[in-house]
Design an enzyme around this catalytic site. Structure first.
Site, PDB file in Angstrom:
ATOM      1  N   SER A   1       0.945  -1.315   0.009  1.00  0.00           N
ATOM      2  CA  SER A   1      -0.071  -0.012  -0.097  1.00  0.00           C
ATOM      3  C   SER A   1       1.008   1.274  -0.148  1.00  0.00           C
ATOM      4  O   SER A   1       0.664   2.332  -0.616  1.00  0.00           O
ATOM      5  CB  SER A   1      -0.943  -0.080   1.258  1.00  0.00           C
ATOM      6  OG  SER A   1      -0.192  -0.076   2.403  1.00  0.00           O
ATOM      7  N   GLU A   2       2.137   1.248   0.695  1.00  0.00           N
ATOM      8  CA  GLU A   2       2.844   2.291   0.635  1.00  0.00           C
ATOM      9  C   GLU A   2       4.409   1.600   0.748  1.00  0.00           C
ATOM     10  O   GLU A   2       4.675   0.706   1.472  1.00  0.00           O
ATOM     11  CB  GLU A   2       2.744   3.314   1.737  1.00  0.00           C
ATOM     12  CG  GLU A   2       1.549   4.158   1.424  1.00  0.00           C
ATOM     13  CD  GLU A   2       0.943   4.791   2.878  1.00  0.00           C
ATOM     14  OE1 GLU A   2       1.850   4.899   3.543  1.00  0.00           O
ATOM     15  OE2 GLU A   2      -0.219   5.207   2.818  1.00  0.00           O
ATOM     16  N   THR A   3       5.289   2.526  -0.080  1.00  0.00           N
ATOM     17  CA  THR A   3       6.920   2.104   0.405  1.00  0.00           C
ATOM     18  C   THR A   3       7.302   3.546   0.876  1.00  0.00           C
ATOM     19  O   THR A   3       7.416   4.478   0.186  1.00  0.00           O
ATOM     20  CB  THR A   3       7.317   1.815  -1.025  1.00  0.00           C
ATOM     21  OG1 THR A   3       6.755   0.234  -1.363  1.00  0.00           O
ATOM     22  CG2 THR A   3       8.955   1.397  -0.851  1.00  0.00           C
TER      23      THR A   3
END
Length: 294
Positions: free
Chosen positions: A47-49
């Site tokens: 979903s996020e890096t």
């Protein structure tokens, strides 16, 4: 010759591996151009890096840049930031015991407290922005349709956009079973979110699994390409702020929001709201490390 870029996977808001919200983290990323960061975020497809880089502000300890799989940069202080500080503590990049730091996210510098005790996981507490209460979703039928629900599944209270760093539409429904039945139509939800001035959608009920928790929730964000997120600090903060403002949760109480159960990634997010201060707390663990060969 290929260059090696170290990375780590951190399970945030997790008590054991393979629970909570997984975060891909790339430390010491100053030499990576934005386009390469976005490509790496697509590769991990989390979903996020999050990328740790040197701050541009003198009053910040670290700067965090976080991207979704479609390359959208996000600026809220949620699991993307929590995982970075868990890694910094576990990697020995921070002093022992309890210390306060400052993280640069977008245009803001926000305080972070990291507590390290021998034999225990590091705990991170970080302040979000002061809550801002925005527009409500006026077309309840369109909202219900976008969530694959009936009009009667929505609670009487209005769905409202609230921000503590990111604008999310908080949608109360009549029960935990309704939360689990949500089946999002991304196109319809995007229209509802645009009308409400919101980025993501936090569907919740007030009948959590644990009696001491305050809500059971799921998060959807088609705006930045997130189908569903198992633990969303930038949404839990606004939710508890709204519940405190409504008198449903006591000011200063440590309120726990349950999320991720529908995805098999149970997560518990702890939020304390005192006045305009919204503080998110949690822990997690590093579950993988390796190198990208670019």
């Amino acid at each position: 010759m290929a260059s090696a870029v170290p990375f780590f996977l951190v399970d945030v808001f997790a008590d054991e591996p393979l629970t909570g919200n997984p975060l891909a983290l790339v430390p010491d990323a100053d030499d990576l151009p934005v386009e390469r960061m976005q490509a790496i975020a697509r590769e991990f497809n989390q979903s996020e890096t999050t990328f740790l880089v040197r701050p541009t502000r003198d009053d910040a300890t670290w700067r965090l840049r976080s991207f979704t799989p479609i390359g959208a940069e996000v600026f809220g202080a949620g699991h993307n930031a929590m995982g970075a500080w868990i890694w910094l503590a576990d990697a020995g990049r921070l002093p022992a015991a309890e210390s306060v730091f400052a993280q640069e996210i977008g245009d803001e510098v926000l305080p972070v407290r990291v507590t390290r005790r021998a034999g225990e996981r590091s705990e991170v507490s970080m302040d979000q922005s002061a809550p801002v209460f925005g527009r409500t979703a006026e077309d309840r039928a369109a909202l219900a349709d976008a969530l694959g629900l009936g009009l009667g599944d929505l609670a009487d209270d209005a769905a409202q956009t609230v921000s503590t760093g990111a604008d999310h539409l908080l949608v109360p429904v009549r029960g935990r079973d309704v939360v689990d039945r949500v089946d999002v139509d991304p196109g319809r939800l995007l229209r509802v979110l645009r009308d409400a001035g919101a980025e993501g959608c936090y569907v919740y009920s007030r009948d959590p699994i644990d009696a001491e928790s305050v809500a059971y929730a799921r998060f959807f964000n088609p705006t930045v390409g997130i189908t569903e997120d198992p633990a969303t600090g930038t949404a839990a903060g606004p939710l508890v702020a709204a519940l405190v403002a409504a008198g449903s949760v006591a000011e200063g109480a440590a309120a726990v929001v349950e999320q991720g159960f529908a995805l098999g990634r149970p997560s518990r997010l702890r939020v304390t709201v005192t006045g305009t201060q919204v503080r998110l707390s949690g822990s997690g663990l590093i579950v993988a490390d390796g190198n990208l060969r670019l």
